[in-house]
Design an enzyme around this catalytic site. Structure first.
Site, PDB file in Angstrom:
ATOM      1  N   LYS A  66       1.957   2.245  -5.209  1.00 45.55           N
ATOM      2  CA  LYS A  66       2.590   1.781  -6.458  1.00 45.55           C
ATOM      3  C   LYS A  66       1.765   2.152  -7.681  1.00 45.55           C
ATOM      4  CE  LYS A  66       2.831  -2.514  -5.133  1.00 45.55           C
ATOM      5  NZ  LYS A  66       2.752  -2.750  -3.691  1.00 45.55           N
TER       6      LYS A  66
ATOM      7  N   GLN B 153       1.697  -6.510  -3.467  1.00 48.17           N
ATOM      8  CA  GLN B 153       2.246  -6.579  -2.104  1.00 48.17           C
ATOM      9  C   GLN B 153       3.613  -5.883  -2.041  1.00 48.17           C
ATOM     10  OE1 GLN B 153       0.948  -9.769  -3.493  1.00 48.17           O
ATOM     11  NE2 GLN B 153      -0.903  -8.677  -2.928  1.00 48.17           N
TER      12      GLN B 153
ATOM     13  N   ASP C 179       0.811  -1.215   0.000  1.00 49.50           N
ATOM     14  CA  ASP C 179       0.000   0.000   0.000  1.00 49.50           C
ATOM     15  C   ASP C 179       0.847   1.270   0.000  1.00 49.50           C
ATOM     16  OD1 ASP C 179      -2.301  -1.698   0.321  1.00 49.50           O
ATOM     17  OD2 ASP C 179      -1.665  -1.923   2.394  1.00 49.50           O
TER      18      ASP C 179
ATOM     19  N   GLY D 280      -4.334  -4.155  -3.983  1.00 47.57           N
ATOM     20  CA  GLY D 280      -5.273  -3.053  -4.136  1.00 47.57           C
ATOM     21  C   GLY D 280      -4.538  -1.799  -4.544  1.00 47.57           C
ATOM     22  N   HIS D 281      -4.729  -1.421  -5.793  1.00 47.06           N
ATOM     23  CA  HIS D 281      -4.166  -0.145  -6.247  1.00 47.06           C
ATOM     24  C   HIS D 281      -5.296   0.845  -6.348  1.00 47.06           C
ATOM     25  CE1 HIS D 281      -0.495  -2.028  -7.452  1.00 47.06           C
ATOM     26  NE2 HIS D 281      -1.044  -2.719  -8.415  1.00 47.06           N
TER      27      HIS D 281
HETATM   28  P1  IMP Z   1      -2.693 -13.007   1.667  1.00 50.25           P
HETATM   29  O1  IMP Z   1      -1.867 -12.369   0.608  1.00 50.25           O
HETATM   30  O2  IMP Z   1      -4.178 -12.779   1.483  1.00 50.25           O
HETATM   31  O3  IMP Z   1      -2.366 -14.462   1.867  1.00 50.25           O
HETATM   32  O4  IMP Z   1      -2.351 -12.288   3.063  1.00 50.25           O
HETATM   33  C1  IMP Z   1      -1.066 -12.442   3.669  1.00 50.25           C
HETATM   34  C2  IMP Z   1      -0.602 -11.138   4.302  1.00 50.25           C
HETATM   35  O5  IMP Z   1      -0.305 -10.190   3.280  1.00 50.25           O
HETATM   36  C3  IMP Z   1      -1.655 -10.465   5.188  1.00 50.25           C
HETATM   37  O6  IMP Z   1      -0.991  -9.805   6.248  1.00 50.25           O
HETATM   38  C4  IMP Z   1      -2.294  -9.447   4.264  1.00 50.25           C
HETATM   39  O7  IMP Z   1      -2.879  -8.385   4.963  1.00 50.25           O
HETATM   40  C5  IMP Z   1      -1.050  -8.996   3.477  1.00 50.25           C
HETATM   41  N1  IMP Z   1      -1.384  -8.452   2.166  1.00 50.25           N
HETATM   42  C6  IMP Z   1      -1.775  -9.117   1.067  1.00 50.25           C
HETATM   43  N2  IMP Z   1      -1.963  -8.288   0.038  1.00 50.25           N
HETATM   44  C7  IMP Z   1      -1.659  -7.060   0.465  1.00 50.25           C
HETATM   45  C8  IMP Z   1      -1.613  -5.773  -0.159  1.00 50.25           C
HETATM   46  O8  IMP Z   1      -1.869  -5.583  -1.352  1.00 50.25           O
HETATM   47  N3  IMP Z   1      -1.253  -4.741   0.648  1.00 50.25           N
HETATM   48  C9  IMP Z   1      -0.910  -4.910   1.945  1.00 50.25           C
HETATM   49  N4  IMP Z   1      -0.922  -6.087   2.560  1.00 50.25           N
HETATM   50  C10 IMP Z   1      -1.297  -7.154   1.830  1.00 50.25           C
END
Ligand code: IMP
Length: 427
Positions: free
Chosen positions: A16, A223, A13, A40-41
């Site tokens: 990007k 991520q 977040d 999430g962009h």
């Molecule tokens: P998952 O990717 O749903 O398996 O979640 C694993 C970890 O990555 C968790 O702490 C989520 O909150 C974090 N996470 C996954 N995608 C994002 C993102 O786009 N931004 C911030 N954190 C993320």
């Protein structure tokens, strides 16, 4: 002409989407190479706000070809929901290409993500519940379903039968849930085959041929570095490779073709989900950053945990990714503070650490050592050049740059597309 990677340098977040968008007019391809609809962009264009979860943000740039690479896991229902949503707002999505080797997120993987989190209780990861982890686990276990399989009903049925033999035992016997049926699973995936087929190709070949022709390819990470399965704060990470190395494996572009790695850092730090976060603030300052920075998840709406800038993780991200340029986002959120602390190192049980502790237990116990910088009150959102910034804001940026291991080439001063100071041209 180059392949350029854009990487989150913190816990995600960082903004990007905005950085990608900044380059969008000058790139021919924008590739998502990891993750799925856990990302999430938010991209703001004029008075329109676009929240993208799965599609690369290049989809908003006319003439740019958006690509979903082989390293991505795809929820097909979400893919078409996003495509339809954009088309309804007049965005042309016809150039989109999807790798035949990206894996699909099946319904049982979404179920397993949610029930596993519940089962873990206080040990939960705080996932987005979108089935990301279980789908990557299937890929590594060699029981995943690559997109190419949904164009062959016989193969698809065989694979679903095989994988459900085990999944149904887990769903029913361990988690006390309903089993998934082969027919329904196959039907749900086949339902998208016809629409999907024209978009699917060998995206690795497509991208390398584009580079051969001298076109520019932007590799956009989902991520971020500290959520990378290898280099992040394991096990509180996502299940994919979100760093520059992952940009190669997740796209089929070899390392030697990658010329530039742009790391995105927010002027403070946020994290969603569980896991260690040394500079996290549980006081009024944390609430202030959340409120002023609108720090709520684009995908899940969860309030983000907020804290001061951490130069130890920025240095780490610079090293792991080979960052050539940083984009510092949301500097405007820090306006109006008496002083702005920056974490310069950690104290772990009385020992100073200037670099990320390799041991996760040490990282859990890391206490930030702060240096305070004087704040500024002037509205900076209209600043067009570095010189337009108030002295204290300039000093903050220069100090952060010195500590973080790469030059700061752009600075975000507001949510709008134009509210960005370009210090060094990125391409
Ligand atoms: P998952 O990717 O749903 O398996 O979640 C694993 C970890 O990555 C968790 O702490 C989520 O909150 C974090 N996470 C996954 N995608 C994002 C993102 O786009 N931004 C911030 N954190 C993320």
């Amino acid at each position: 002409m180059p392949a350029i990677a854009i990487i989150g340098a913190q816990w995600g977040d960082e903004g990007k989407g905005k950085a990608t968008d900044l380059l969008g007019n000058r790139v021919d391809y924008v590739v998502k190479f990891n993750g799925g609809n856990n990302a999430g962009h938010t991209v703001v264009i004029g008075d329109q706000k676009y929240a993208l979860h799965l599609l690369p943000s290049g989809i908003l740039t006319p003439g740019c070809t958006p690509v979903i690479g082989n390293g991505v896991v795809v929820d097909l229902a979400v893919l078409f929901e996003e495509i339809d949503g954009l088309e309804a707002r007049g965005v042309d999505t016809s150039l989109l290409k999807v790798s035949a080797n990206a894996h699909v997120i099946a319904d049982y993987n979404r179920s397993l993500d949610k029930v596993t989190e519940r089962f873990l209780g206080s040990r939960r990861i705080g996932t987005t519940g979108r089935g990301i982890g279980p789908t990557y686990a299937d890929k590594m276990n060699r029981v995943g379903i690559p997109i190419q399989d949904i164009f062959d009903e016989k193969i698809l049925t065989q694979k679903v039968e095989g994988v459900l033999e085990l999944k149904n035992q887990i769903l029913t016997k361990i988690y006390n849930r309903r089993s998934a049926t082969v027919e329904q699973t196959v039907e749900e995936l086949l339902a998208f085959a016809e629409r999907l087929h024209p978009m699917v190709c060998d995206t690795g070949l497509l991208l390398n041929q584009a580079l051969d022709r001298g076109e520019t390819v932007l590799l956009e990470a989902g991520q971020a570095t500290l959520l990378d399965v290898d280099h992040g704060t394991y096990p509180f990470v996502t299940s994919s490779s979100a760093t520059a190395g992952g940009a190669c494996t997740g796209s089929g572009i070899p390392p030697m073709r990658m010329d530039q790695v742009i790391g995105i850092v927010k002027a403070y730090t946020t994290r969603v989900g569980e896991g260690p976060f040394p500079t996290e603030l549980s006081d009024d300052f944390g609430e202030h950053l959340r409120k002023v920075g609108a720090e709520y998840g684009t995908t899940t709406g969860r309030p983000r945990r907020c804290g001061w800038y951490d130069s130890v993780i920025a240095r780490y991200a610079a090293r792991v990714n080979g960052v050539t340029d940083f984009v510092l986002t949301k500097l405007d959120v820090l306006t109006g503070l008496e002083k702005v602390p920056v974490c310069v190192a950690y104290d772990v049980n009385g020992v100073r650490h200037d670099e990320m502790p390799v041991n996760q237990s040490d990282f859990h116990h890391a206490v930030p050592i702060y240096e305070d910088f004087p704040g500024w009150w002037e509205d900076i959102s209209a600043a067009k050049t570095f010189e337009d910034l108030p002295k204290n804001a300039k000093d903050y940026v220069l100090a952060v740059e010195k500590m973080s291991g790469a030059r700061i080439s752009a600075i975000g001063v507001g949510p709008d597309r134009d509210a960005t100071i370009v210090v060094h041209e990125l391409i």
